[in-house]
Design an enzyme around this catalytic site. Structure first.
Site, short mmCIF file in Angstrom:
data_model
loop_
_atom_site.label_atom_id
_atom_site.label_comp_id
_atom_site.label_asym_id
_atom_site.label_seq_id
_atom_site.Cartn_x
_atom_site.Cartn_y
_atom_site.Cartn_z
N LYS A 38 -6.70 -1.30 2.74
CA LYS A 38 -5.76 -1.08 1.64
C LYS A 38 -6.27 -1.93 0.48
O LYS A 38 -6.10 -3.15 0.48
CB LYS A 38 -4.35 -1.51 2.05
CG LYS A 38 -3.28 -1.27 0.98
CD LYS A 38 -2.80 0.16 0.98
CE LYS A 38 -1.59 0.32 0.07
NZ LYS A 38 -1.01 1.68 0.16
N ASP A 51 3.98 -8.60 8.66
CA ASP A 51 3.50 -7.62 9.64
C ASP A 51 3.73 -6.19 9.18
O ASP A 51 2.93 -5.30 9.48
CB ASP A 51 4.18 -7.83 10.98
CG ASP A 51 3.68 -9.07 11.71
OD1 ASP A 51 2.62 -9.60 11.31
OD2 ASP A 51 4.34 -9.50 12.67
N GLU A 113 -7.03 3.48 2.00
CA GLU A 113 -5.75 4.06 1.62
C GLU A 113 -5.37 3.72 0.19
O GLU A 113 -5.35 2.55 -0.21
CB GLU A 113 -4.64 3.56 2.55
CG GLU A 113 -3.30 4.21 2.25
CD GLU A 113 -2.12 3.47 2.84
OE1 GLU A 113 -0.98 3.74 2.42
OE2 GLU A 113 -2.32 2.62 3.73
#
Length: 223
Positions: A38, A51, A113
């Site tokens: 990411k 998390d 992503e």
């Protein structure tokens, strides 16, 4: 040289992280060296990555040692350059690309992503489409299997084609609530675009998610 797939969406909230994590796990279970990245994540309000953030979610799915979080984390839950402005920072596109390349070095397949939709600003001068071009990546489009997705998906495919970016396929994720179009959109998109389409259920079970995306992971390895 890695096979690189940039995962983009027709919009925010269509399941990009869900799909990217599933692909990473599916490829990893085949014994591939996988990295899922990411590049920029917004809405990160804690000093230590939580998390539930996208970056750590991807890292867990691929079981990679690094990166364990998004390369750039910004607190405001808005588009990356706006979040950077609010934090008093400037996003350096060449530097982020360099960091992505360093992160995926040595992998056999890498999944990157994006944030938001295809043309959401990555920096004020660029979009995730520019990231795909810089990386020489295939592009996987994620959309929600709901009314309106045929038009949205075709618009994004046309935008990718106009930019000469190769479309790996389309993943249609099950919406939170089905409507009259759910279940028929995939066939319509395939018929109207000649692009491969896979329809997948939403599940929180990591193994089920990877299983649902196994064929798509194979596309990434043998496009």
């Amino acid at each position: 040289m890695s096979h690189v797939v940039v995962v983009v969406g027709t919009d925010t909230g269509v399941g990009k992280t869900w799909v990217t994590a599933g692909l990473a796990k599916a490829a990893a279970t085949r014994g591939m060296r996988v990295v899922a990245v990411k590049p920029i994540e917004t809405g990160c309000t804690t000093a230590t990555p939580a998390d539930e953030e996208d970056g750590p979610t991807l890292a867990r799915a691929s079981a990679q040692s690094a990166p364990r979080a998004a390369l750039v984390r910004l607190p405001a839950p808005v588009a990356p350059p706006e979040a950077a402005d609010r934090a008093g920072l400037t996003l350096d596109f060449p530097k982020v690309i360099e960091e992505i390349r360093a992160a995926i070095a040595g992998s056999e397949v890498a999944f990157v992503e994006g944030a938001g939709g295809l043309l959401s600003p990555f920096t004020w001068e660029t979009t995730i489409a520019d990231v795909a071009r810089e990386l020489g990546a295939l592009v996987l489009l994620v959309a929600s299997d709901r009314l309106g997705t045929v038009s949205q998906t075709r618009l994004v495919i046309e935008a990718l084609t106009a930019r000469h970016l190769p479309v790996l396929g389309v993943v249609l994720t099950a919406p939170a609530e089905a409507d009259a179009s759910t279940g028929s959109n995939g066939k319509a998109i395939a018929r109207l675009t000649s692009v491969r389409v896979v329809e997948v259920p939403r599940t929180n079970d990591e193994d089920e998610r990877a299983s649902a995306l196994r064929d798509v992971a194979d596309w990434a390895l043998t496009p």
